[in-house]
Motif scaffolding. Sequence first.
Motif, PDB file in Angstrom:
ATOM      1  N   SER A  70      53.588 136.087  50.931  1.00 52.71           N
ATOM      2  CA  SER A  70      53.190 137.435  51.328  1.00 52.71           C
ATOM      3  C   SER A  70      53.746 137.779  52.706  1.00 52.71           C
ATOM      4  O   SER A  70      54.205 138.893  52.925  1.00 52.71           O
ATOM      5  N   SER A  71      53.728 136.832  53.632  1.00 52.23           N
ATOM      6  CA  SER A  71      54.290 137.129  54.948  1.00 52.23           C
ATOM      7  C   SER A  71      55.807 137.258  54.861  1.00 52.23           C
ATOM      8  O   SER A  71      56.414 138.066  55.561  1.00 52.23           O
ATOM      9  N   THR A  72      56.432 136.480  53.981  1.00 50.46           N
ATOM     10  CA  THR A  72      57.875 136.599  53.786  1.00 50.46           C
ATOM     11  C   THR A  72      58.207 137.948  53.171  1.00 50.46           C
ATOM     12  O   THR A  72      59.178 138.599  53.566  1.00 50.46           O
ATOM     13  N   GLN A  73      57.377 138.374  52.215  1.00 48.82           N
ATOM     14  CA  GLN A  73      57.608 139.680  51.592  1.00 48.82           C
ATOM     15  C   GLN A  73      57.415 140.809  52.596  1.00 48.82           C
ATOM     16  O   GLN A  73      58.163 141.787  52.592  1.00 48.82           O
ATOM     17  N   LYS A  74      56.413 140.679  53.467  1.00 40.45           N
ATOM     18  CA  LYS A  74      56.199 141.695  54.504  1.00 40.45           C
ATOM     19  C   LYS A  74      57.413 141.779  55.415  1.00 40.45           C
ATOM     20  O   LYS A  74      57.880 142.868  55.757  1.00 40.45           O
ATOM     21  N   LEU A  75      57.943 140.614  55.784  1.00 43.89           N
ATOM     22  CA  LEU A  75      59.108 140.576  56.658  1.00 43.89           C
ATOM     23  C   LEU A  75      60.314 141.219  55.988  1.00 43.89           C
ATOM     24  O   LEU A  75      61.028 142.022  56.595  1.00 43.89           O
ATOM     25  N   LYS A  76      60.527 140.907  54.712  1.00 42.92           N
ATOM     26  CA  LYS A  76      61.649 141.504  53.984  1.00 42.92           C
ATOM     27  C   LYS A  76      61.475 143.009  53.851  1.00 42.92           C
ATOM     28  O   LYS A  76      62.447 143.766  53.964  1.00 42.92           O
TER      29      LYS A  76
END
Length: 132
Positions: A70-76
Amino acid sequence: MKANIKLISKHRKFSEDFKKSIVNEFESGKFSVLQLQRMYNISRASLYKWIYTYSSSNERGQRIVEMKDSSTQKLKALEQKIKDLERAVGQKQIMIDYLEKMIDIANEELNIDIKKNSNTPQSNGSAPTRKK
């Protein structure tokens, strides 16, 4: 003769309101523990201790599992938004350059002054029309 120098302790104390605000940021889902740790330069152990102390839903003995995806998706998603905004700014700049070139061409080839100059004299208006 050497002076007696005491080292300053690097131990910081945080107010209870500050700790609660950090826990609220975590519980709202805005930031992960890792992000809060980096933003405020606070140890992970302290953050988890505050979460267990001031959180309404998390209790000691329960494990907090954060989804890294989820944090990776937010960053992307944020990176994509930045790219979209940069693209929009680039397109607007191209349009501005195009319109400025058109104004220059109109001024040079057609002798039409589109840009307003502060030193141009005011017109006297149109001549009165005659009745036939």
